[in-house]
Design a protein around this motif. Structure first.
Motif, short mmCIF file in Angstrom:
data_model
loop_
_atom_site.label_atom_id
_atom_site.label_comp_id
_atom_site.label_asym_id
_atom_site.label_seq_id
_atom_site.Cartn_x
_atom_site.Cartn_y
_atom_site.Cartn_z
N PRO A 69 30.39 -4.02 -29.46
CA PRO A 69 29.63 -3.25 -30.45
C PRO A 69 28.19 -3.73 -30.64
O PRO A 69 27.31 -2.95 -30.97
N VAL A 70 27.95 -5.02 -30.42
CA VAL A 70 26.60 -5.55 -30.54
C VAL A 70 25.71 -5.01 -29.43
O VAL A 70 24.56 -4.63 -29.65
N VAL A 71 26.25 -4.94 -28.22
CA VAL A 71 25.50 -4.39 -27.09
C VAL A 71 25.26 -2.90 -27.29
O VAL A 71 24.14 -2.40 -27.07
N ILE A 72 26.29 -2.18 -27.71
CA ILE A 72 26.14 -0.75 -27.96
C ILE A 72 25.05 -0.51 -29.01
O ILE A 72 24.20 0.38 -28.85
N ALA A 73 25.07 -1.30 -30.06
CA ALA A 73 24.08 -1.12 -31.13
C ALA A 73 22.67 -1.36 -30.62
O ALA A 73 21.73 -0.61 -30.97
N ALA A 74 22.49 -2.39 -29.79
CA ALA A 74 21.16 -2.68 -29.24
C ALA A 74 20.67 -1.55 -28.34
O ALA A 74 19.51 -1.14 -28.41
N MET A 75 21.57 -1.03 -27.51
CA MET A 75 21.17 0.04 -26.60
C MET A 75 20.95 1.36 -27.32
O MET A 75 20.24 2.24 -26.82
N ALA A 76 21.52 1.49 -28.51
CA ALA A 76 21.35 2.72 -29.29
C ALA A 76 19.99 2.80 -29.97
O ALA A 76 19.53 3.91 -30.29
N VAL A 77 19.35 1.66 -30.17
CA VAL A 77 18.08 1.68 -30.90
C VAL A 77 16.88 1.28 -30.05
O VAL A 77 15.74 1.46 -30.47
N THR A 78 17.13 0.73 -28.86
CA THR A 78 16.02 0.29 -28.01
C THR A 78 15.50 1.46 -27.17
O THR A 78 16.26 2.06 -26.41
N PRO A 79 14.23 1.80 -27.29
CA PRO A 79 13.68 2.98 -26.59
C PRO A 79 13.47 2.73 -25.09
O PRO A 79 12.42 2.25 -24.67
N ARG A 80 14.46 3.05 -24.31
CA ARG A 80 14.39 2.87 -22.85
C ARG A 80 13.16 3.55 -22.25
O ARG A 80 12.57 3.07 -21.28
N GLU A 81 12.78 4.66 -22.85
CA GLU A 81 11.64 5.42 -22.33
C GLU A 81 10.33 4.64 -22.41
O GLU A 81 9.37 4.95 -21.68
N ASP A 82 10.27 3.63 -23.27
CA ASP A 82 9.05 2.84 -23.39
C ASP A 82 8.90 1.81 -22.27
O ASP A 82 7.86 1.16 -22.17
N PHE A 83 9.92 1.68 -21.43
CA PHE A 83 9.92 0.66 -20.39
C PHE A 83 9.91 1.26 -18.98
O PHE A 83 10.27 0.58 -18.02
N VAL A 84 9.49 2.51 -18.88
CA VAL A 84 9.32 3.16 -17.58
C VAL A 84 7.93 3.76 -17.54
O VAL A 84 7.30 3.97 -18.58
N PRO A 85 7.40 4.05 -16.33
CA PRO A 85 6.08 4.68 -16.26
C PRO A 85 6.07 6.01 -17.01
O PRO A 85 7.09 6.69 -17.11
#
Length: 223
Positions: A32-48
Motif C-alpha cells: 500500500p505504501v508503494v501504491i500510494a506513492a505511485m498514485a500521487v507522483t506525477p509520472r508525466e513530469d519525468f518524461v520529455p
C-alpha cells in the motif's frame, strides 16, 4: 493502443488511477505504501514534453539518448519486493530523469540517485528540486557511489548482465539489491541480499525492463 494513450493532458490524475487499477494491482504490486506513492507522483513530469501524453502507457517511454523510463509495472514490482522502510538509505543506479527517486523520497530516509547521462541528470535535478532527502550524483553507473556507502538497499533501475563486485561491496551486511536481469535478451526482475561475503540474485518476476549497457558482460572472442 491502451486507454491511457488517448487521454488528454488534463487527465493525468485519471491516468494515474487507471495505471494503478489496470497495470499494478492485477500484477502483484500490493504494497500500500508503494501504491500510494505511485498514485500521487506525477509520472508525466519525468518524461520529455513531447511524450507527456503517453507517460502512463504500459510500456517504456523514451527519454532520449537511448534511455527510457521503464514501465510502471516493473517499477512497482521492484519497489514492492524491496520491502521499503522509513530508515532505509538507498543507492539508486540508473536514475534517469528521477521518477523512481521521487517515489522513494516519500518512503525512505535518504536516496542517492546516480546517473551518468548529463542531460538526464539536469532533468532529474529539476524534477527532484525541493526533495531534501535526495542527492543526485553524476557518475559512471557501474561504479555506484562508494562515498555514501554502506546502503541498506541498492536498486539498479534496468536490466543487467552482471552486477559488479564494487556495487555489492557498497551494500551493508544484510542489505538488499534489486535489479533486472538480461539473459540473452530476456528480462526478469531479481532480488538478492548480502550476507557477509556472500551474495546471489534470485529472479522473481518476468517483465519488461530496459537493459543498461554499463552492466553488460565483456564480449569474448571465438576463433
Amino acid at each position: 493502443m491502451t486507454d491511457t494513450q488517448t487521454l488528454a493532458p488534463t487527465d493525468f490524475a485519471a491516468a494515474r488511477r487507471h495505471m494503478i487499477e489496470s497495470q499494478l494491482r492485477p500484477s502483484d504490486v500490493s504494497d500500500p505504501v508503494v501504491i500510494a506513492a505511485m498514485a500521487v507522483t506525477p509520472r508525466e513530469d519525468f518524461v520529455p514534453a513531447s511524450h507527456r501524453a503517453i507517460a502512463y502507457i504500459d510500456r517504456a517511454v523514451p527519454l532520449g539518448g537511448g534511455r527510457v523510463l521503464n514501465p510502471a509495472l516493473s517499477t512497482g514490482l521492484l519497489l514492492t519486493r524491496a520491502e521499503l522502510s522509513g530508515d532505509d538509505k538507498v543507492l539508486l543506479i540508473g536514475s534517469g530523469t528521477g521518477y523512481m527517486a521521487a517515489l522513494l523520497a516519500g518512503i525512505v530516509a535518504h536516496v542517492v540517485a546516480v546517473e551518468q547521462d548529463r542531460a538526464l541528470v539536469e532533468q532529474a535535478s529539476t524534477g527532484l528540486a525541493g526533495l531534501a532527502n535526495v542527492t543526485t550524483v553524476e557518475s559512471a553507473l557501474g561504479e555506484g557511489h562508494a562515498a555514501g556507502a554502506p546502503y541498506s538497499l541498492v536498486i539498479i533501475d534496468g536490466a543487467v548482465e552482471q552486477v559488479p563486485d564494487a556495487i555489492v561491496a557498497q551494500l551493508a551486511d544484510g542489505g538488499r539489491l534489486l535489479t533486472g536481469l538480461d539473459e540473452a535478451g530476456v528480462t526478469r526482475l531479481a532480488a538478492g541480499r548480502r550476507q557477509g561475503g556472500a551474495f546471489a540474485l534470485v529472479p522473481f518476476a518476468d517483465t519488461d525492463i530496459a537493459p543498461l549497457a554499463a552492466f553488460a558482460r565483456p564480449k569474448s572472442y571465438t576463433f
